[in-house]
Write a protein that holds these residues in place. Sequence first.
Motif, PDB file in Angstrom:
ATOM      1  N   GLU A   1       0.834  -1.205   0.000  1.00  8.21           N
ATOM      2  CA  GLU A   1       0.000   0.000   0.000  1.00  8.21           C
ATOM      3  C   GLU A   1       0.869   1.256   0.000  1.00  8.21           C
ATOM      4  N   PHE A   2       1.968   1.204   0.743  1.00  6.61           N
ATOM      5  CA  PHE A   2       2.842   2.364   0.811  1.00  6.61           C
ATOM      6  C   PHE A   2       3.522   2.632  -0.526  1.00  6.61           C
ATOM      7  N   GLN A   3       3.942   1.594  -1.211  1.00  2.20           N
ATOM      8  CA  GLN A   3       4.566   1.761  -2.520  1.00  2.20           C
ATOM      9  C   GLN A   3       3.582   2.362  -3.520  1.00  2.20           C
ATOM     10  N   GLN A   4       2.335   1.907  -3.483  1.00  2.00           N
ATOM     11  CA  GLN A   4       1.315   2.476  -4.358  1.00  2.00           C
ATOM     12  C   GLN A   4       1.064   3.935  -4.002  1.00  2.00           C
ATOM     13  N   PHE A   5       1.076   4.234  -2.723  1.00  2.00           N
ATOM     14  CA  PHE A   5       0.881   5.614  -2.267  1.00  2.00           C
ATOM     15  C   PHE A   5       2.005   6.511  -2.799  1.00  2.00           C
ATOM     16  N   GLN A   6       3.245   6.049  -2.739  1.00  2.00           N
ATOM     17  CA  GLN A   6       4.369   6.821  -3.255  1.00  2.00           C
ATOM     18  C   GLN A   6       4.200   7.112  -4.754  1.00  2.00           C
ATOM     19  N   GLN A   7       3.772   6.106  -5.495  1.00  2.00           N
ATOM     20  CA  GLN A   7       3.565   6.275  -6.934  1.00  2.00           C
ATOM     21  C   GLN A   7       2.467   7.316  -7.209  1.00  2.00           C
ATOM     22  N   ASP A   8       1.402   7.249  -6.414  1.00  2.41           N
ATOM     23  CA  ASP A   8       0.304   8.202  -6.592  1.00  2.41           C
ATOM     24  C   ASP A   8       0.763   9.628  -6.295  1.00  2.41           C
ATOM     25  N   VAL A   9       1.585   9.787  -5.272  1.00  8.96           N
ATOM     26  CA  VAL A   9       2.087  11.116  -4.911  1.00  8.96           C
ATOM     27  C   VAL A   9       2.989  11.659  -6.016  1.00  8.96           C
ATOM     28  N   GLN A  41       2.992  10.860  -9.170  1.00 10.82           N
ATOM     29  CA  GLN A  41       2.176  11.176 -10.334  1.00 10.82           C
ATOM     30  C   GLN A  41       1.413  12.476 -10.121  1.00 10.82           C
ATOM     31  N   PHE A  42       0.932  12.685  -8.933  1.00  9.33           N
ATOM     32  CA  PHE A  42       0.210  13.921  -8.599  1.00  9.33           C
ATOM     33  C   PHE A  42       1.119  15.131  -8.772  1.00  9.33           C
ATOM     34  N   GLN A  43       2.358  14.998  -8.339  1.00  4.88           N
ATOM     35  CA  GLN A  43       3.288  16.115  -8.413  1.00  4.88           C
ATOM     36  C   GLN A  43       3.725  16.406  -9.847  1.00  4.88           C
ATOM     37  N   ARG A  44       3.763  15.369 -10.713  1.00  2.00           N
ATOM     38  CA  ARG A  44       4.212  15.534 -12.092  1.00  2.00           C
ATOM     39  C   ARG A  44       3.103  16.028 -13.027  1.00  2.00           C
ATOM     40  N   SER A  45       1.862  15.743 -12.646  1.00  2.05           N
ATOM     41  CA  SER A  45       0.741  16.004 -13.568  1.00  2.05           C
ATOM     42  C   SER A  45      -0.163  17.115 -13.031  1.00  2.05           C
ATOM     43  N   PRO A  46      -0.049  18.301 -13.582  1.00  2.01           N
ATOM     44  CA  PRO A  46      -0.918  19.401 -13.129  1.00  2.01           C
ATOM     45  C   PRO A  46      -2.399  19.063 -13.253  1.00  2.01           C
ATOM     46  N   SER A  47      -2.739  18.256 -14.243  1.00  2.79           N
ATOM     47  CA  SER A  47      -4.156  17.938 -14.445  1.00  2.79           C
ATOM     48  C   SER A  47      -4.742  17.135 -13.286  1.00  2.79           C
ATOM     49  N   LEU A  48      -3.861  16.457 -12.522  1.00  4.19           N
ATOM     50  CA  LEU A  48      -4.323  15.658 -11.382  1.00  4.19           C
ATOM     51  C   LEU A  48      -4.361  16.445 -10.083  1.00  4.19           C
ATOM     52  N   GLN A  49      -3.819  17.660 -10.113  1.00  2.05           N
ATOM     53  CA  GLN A  49      -3.693  18.424  -8.867  1.00  2.05           C
ATOM     54  C   GLN A  49      -4.993  19.147  -8.534  1.00  2.05           C
ATOM     55  N   THR A  50      -5.984  18.346  -8.251  1.00  4.94           N
ATOM     56  CA  THR A  50      -7.293  18.869  -7.838  1.00  4.94           C
ATOM     57  C   THR A  50      -7.426  18.742  -6.329  1.00  4.94           C
ATOM     58  N   ASN A  51      -8.357  19.501  -5.792  1.00  5.23           N
ATOM     59  CA  ASN A  51      -8.602  19.427  -4.349  1.00  5.23           C
ATOM     60  C   ASN A  51      -9.054  18.029  -3.934  1.00  5.23           C
ATOM     61  N   ALA A  52      -9.848  17.398  -4.782  1.00  8.20           N
ATOM     62  CA  ALA A  52     -10.355  16.070  -4.467  1.00  8.20           C
ATOM     63  C   ALA A  52      -9.214  15.060  -4.404  1.00  8.20           C
ATOM     64  N   GLU A  53      -8.276  15.130  -5.366  1.00 10.77           N
ATOM     65  CA  GLU A  53      -7.155  14.191  -5.370  1.00 10.77           C
ATOM     66  C   GLU A  53      -6.216  14.454  -4.202  1.00 10.77           C
ATOM     67  N   ALA A  54      -6.023  15.741  -3.902  1.00  3.59           N
ATOM     68  CA  ALA A  54      -5.176  16.086  -2.755  1.00  3.59           C
ATOM     69  C   ALA A  54      -5.782  15.546  -1.461  1.00  3.59           C
ATOM     70  N   ALA A  55      -7.085  15.663  -1.323  1.00  3.39           N
ATOM     71  CA  ALA A  55      -7.767  15.164  -0.126  1.00  3.39           C
ATOM     72  C   ALA A  55      -7.670  13.645  -0.045  1.00  3.39           C
ATOM     73  N   ARG A  56      -7.791  12.994  -1.215  1.00  2.00           N
ATOM     74  CA  ARG A  56      -7.694  11.526  -1.223  1.00  2.00           C
ATOM     75  C   ARG A  56      -6.313  11.066  -0.780  1.00  2.00           C
ATOM     76  N   LEU A  57      -5.273  11.723  -1.286  1.00  2.00           N
ATOM     77  CA  LEU A  57      -3.912  11.345  -0.917  1.00  2.00           C
ATOM     78  C   LEU A  57      -3.635  11.620   0.560  1.00  2.00           C
ATOM     79  N   GLN A  58      -4.152  12.717   1.029  1.00  2.00           N
ATOM     80  CA  GLN A  58      -3.972  13.019   2.453  1.00  2.00           C
ATOM     81  C   GLN A  58      -4.679  11.978   3.331  1.00  2.00           C
ATOM     82  N   ALA A  59      -5.872  11.566   2.915  1.00  2.00           N
ATOM     83  CA  ALA A  59      -6.600  10.543   3.670  1.00  2.00           C
ATOM     84  C   ALA A  59      -5.850   9.213   3.633  1.00  2.00           C
ATOM     85  N   LYS A  60      -5.256   8.902   2.459  1.00  2.82           N
ATOM     86  CA  LYS A  60      -4.502   7.656   2.344  1.00  2.82           C
ATOM     87  C   LYS A  60      -3.262   7.694   3.223  1.00  2.82           C
ATOM     88  N   GLU A  61      -2.629   8.840   3.302  1.00  2.51           N
ATOM     89  CA  GLU A  61      -1.462   8.977   4.164  1.00  2.51           C
ATOM     90  C   GLU A  61      -1.829   8.698   5.625  1.00  2.51           C
TER      91      GLU A  61
END
Length: 210
Positions: free
Chosen positions: A92-100, A102-122
């Motif tokens: 789960e942690f490795q997948q979380f790192q990949q998601d983070v 990808q979020f940092q590389r892709s401006p299109s993914l940098q939405t409030n909803a995705e940020a909230a999801r990643l924070q909840a996963k953390e």
Amino acid sequence: MNRLSVLLHAVQFVALAVLLYLVLRPSTTNSAGPVPAAADTTLAASGGVYYVNFDTLKAQYAYYQDTKKAVDEQFRQFSVRAQQREQRIQQEFQQFQQDVEQFQRSPSLQTNAEAARLQAKEQDLIKKRQEYEAYIQNGEKQLAELTQEKNTELLRNIQLFLNQYQAERDIRIVLSYSAGDAVLYADPELDITAPIVAGLNANYTPVGKR
């Protein structure tokens, strides 16, 4: 997203090893009860001082061997469960790192909803790690208590039998001897390991045969 850039430390499992360390210190109080015939022996004139080879006793005493197998199995099962739990967290942690990443590389993914999801996963991963550490600590405590309980039972069995055994013999002290002890020489005529082991085994009934 500064909080998401903080990596969780990898959870490591420390393998547990069963230790059944016992010191033979027989009580001087006599107990009534017959001693099995297998324990009878002619004792040498030694002033009442004899010894038991504790390595041999552990190797030949059926109760000790059965107990050791049972405790070892408890340790093995705990180790397997802990490793499986650790692996799930790591995945789960490795997948979380990949998601983070990808979020940092892709401006299109940098939405409030995705940020909230990643924070909840953390937070979820932090909670799971804390639960895992508590699981390890609780498991180690339970296994330590189990080992101590079995040590106490084994020592009590030996002491009770020695109380019976010495009642009809000129025995005042029974020493425990193991390889590596400070004793450099012990007269074989003072070794009462064989009758002690024979008597202990005669008094022992495996759980499945009771």
